[in-house]
Scaffold this active site. Sequence first.
Site, PDB file in Angstrom:
ATOM      1  N   HIS A   1      -0.163  -8.228   3.201  1.00  0.00           N
ATOM      2  CA  HIS A   1       0.090  -8.687   4.568  1.00  0.00           C
ATOM      3  C   HIS A   1      -0.955  -8.199   5.563  1.00  0.00           C
ATOM      4  CE1 HIS A   1       1.953  -5.066   6.615  1.00  0.00           C
ATOM      5  NE2 HIS A   1       1.953  -4.663   5.364  1.00  0.00           N
TER       6      HIS A   1
ATOM      7  N   THR B   1      10.648  -7.389 -12.917  1.00  0.00           N
ATOM      8  CA  THR B   1      10.111  -8.735 -13.028  1.00  0.00           C
ATOM      9  C   THR B   1       9.011  -8.952 -11.993  1.00  0.00           C
ATOM     10  OG1 THR B   1      12.240  -9.591 -13.779  1.00  0.00           O
ATOM     11  CG2 THR B   1      10.679 -11.188 -12.901  1.00  0.00           C
TER      12      THR B   1
ATOM     13  N   CYS C   1       4.690   1.481  11.265  1.00  0.00           N
ATOM     14  CA  CYS C   1       5.522   2.184  10.293  1.00  0.00           C
ATOM     15  C   CYS C   1       6.202   3.414  10.880  1.00  0.00           C
ATOM     16  CB  CYS C   1       4.684   2.587   9.074  1.00  0.00           C
ATOM     17  SG  CYS C   1       4.017   1.158   8.205  1.00  0.00           S
TER      18      CYS C   1
ATOM     19  N   SER D   1      -2.594  -3.881   0.617  1.00  0.00           N
ATOM     20  CA  SER D   1      -1.392  -4.644   0.963  1.00  0.00           C
ATOM     21  C   SER D   1      -1.761  -6.084   1.268  1.00  0.00           C
ATOM     22  CB  SER D   1      -0.702  -4.052   2.196  1.00  0.00           C
ATOM     23  OG  SER D   1       0.146  -2.981   1.877  1.00  0.00           O
TER      24      SER D   1
ATOM     25  N   ALA E   1       0.811  -1.216   0.000  1.00  0.00           N
ATOM     26  CA  ALA E   1       0.000   0.000   0.000  1.00  0.00           C
ATOM     27  C   ALA E   1       0.842   1.263   0.000  1.00  0.00           C
ATOM     28  CB  ALA E   1      -0.956   0.003   1.196  1.00  0.00           C
ATOM     29  N   THR E   2       2.023   1.236   0.614  1.00  0.00           N
ATOM     30  CA  THR E   2       2.866   2.432   0.610  1.00  0.00           C
ATOM     31  C   THR E   2       3.258   2.812  -0.807  1.00  0.00           C
ATOM     32  OG1 THR E   2       3.739   2.101   2.840  1.00  0.00           O
ATOM     33  CG2 THR E   2       5.093   3.384   1.329  1.00  0.00           C
TER      34      THR E   2
ATOM     35  N   GLN F   1      -6.474  -1.357   5.467  1.00  0.00           N
ATOM     36  CA  GLN F   1      -7.088  -1.948   6.654  1.00  0.00           C
ATOM     37  C   GLN F   1      -8.451  -2.586   6.394  1.00  0.00           C
ATOM     38  OE1 GLN F   1      -5.709  -2.434   9.580  1.00  0.00           O
ATOM     39  NE2 GLN F   1      -3.822  -1.333   9.134  1.00  0.00           N
TER      40      GLN F   1
END
Length: 377
Positions: A203, A243, A328, A201, A72-73, A181
């Site tokens: 994760h 890649t 973060c 994201s 997401a960043t 989120q």
Amino acid sequence: MSAIYLDCNATTPLEPRVRDVLMHFLTEEFGNEGSRTHAYGARAKQAVQNARDQVAMVVGAQRDEVIFTSGATESNNLALLGLSAAAREQGRCHVITTAIEHKAVLEPCAALEHSGFSVTYLPVTEGGWVDAKAVCAALRPDTGLVSVMAANNETGVRQPLAEIAEALGDHPAYFHTDAAQVFGKEIDMLRNKRIDLLSISGHKIYGPKGIGALIARRRGYERPPLRPLMFGGSQERGLRPGTLPVALIAALGAAAEISQREAEKRRAQCAAVRTQLMAALEPLGPRLTGDQSQVMEHTVNLAFPGLDSEALMVAVKDLVAISNGSACTSASYTPSHVLKAMGLSDDEANACVRISWCHLTESVEWGALADRLRQFL
């Protein structure tokens, strides 16, 4: 016995079924998606396309509207900075965002300001959400982008995306949301077609770290006029060279599909955990942070009178692993900008901890946690 992990807003455990997909493409189907001369490459390409469909389906998008990123960043940066060149050409150099955004939005906004853009940082209510009327009032003829997160990572408070989308109406400004989120958890929330750009994201939905996506919806036949931030290849429609990490992408796709299919079941499980947690802690008189009617089922941000967050975390570290802010920005010991924006004093903000869990969370002895805390209160 190790502490039970209760920091799922920072990162989630890897879903076993997703792990199986990841390992398959790491060890067996390891071909390069860009290799067009043999079956290994063809199977890798098919895996990537399948993952595009799986991710797109969660938000009601098309496969060619999914741009794979590292998370997401990067997606936030591509959305905000990637629109800047077109914004200059169109004379739309005004951005609207909120004071509670993740640093992955606030810092790109700061970079835009340094390059001559005007950015409006909207305040939020004491409940932790931005008023859609405030967004509407901040709109200007030269507004090119509105960026509002879907739910806050520290408080769990959902933002009124549907109301903001309605307020934007047919204004030409692009609407972006950092949906890290809520993706795969709040299904209907992200299917609003007025939301042009969504960052996610892997994760955060029980997939691996290092993979995410930016969903860039077309308006009619026109794509958002994104420009690349990196150069060196034509991958991802020329917007993200390099890649493609097929194993990570396939795992993200699997995580997205499973999350959509099991969203309601997982929500119910998380709500049950929340009920148990609050029943155990309520006698201790915690101060809850944010409008609880808007908080996601798997998140609680709270504080106890007379106990700062560092002392609290030390007191329970052998029982549970919790946090006192965004992972973060964990290197910073300054009070949370999110909690400060909600009107909390430095001392109040420094007392807050976040507890976040998921359907994979082990059973917690909440009574034992309450007993431990009682010793320090």
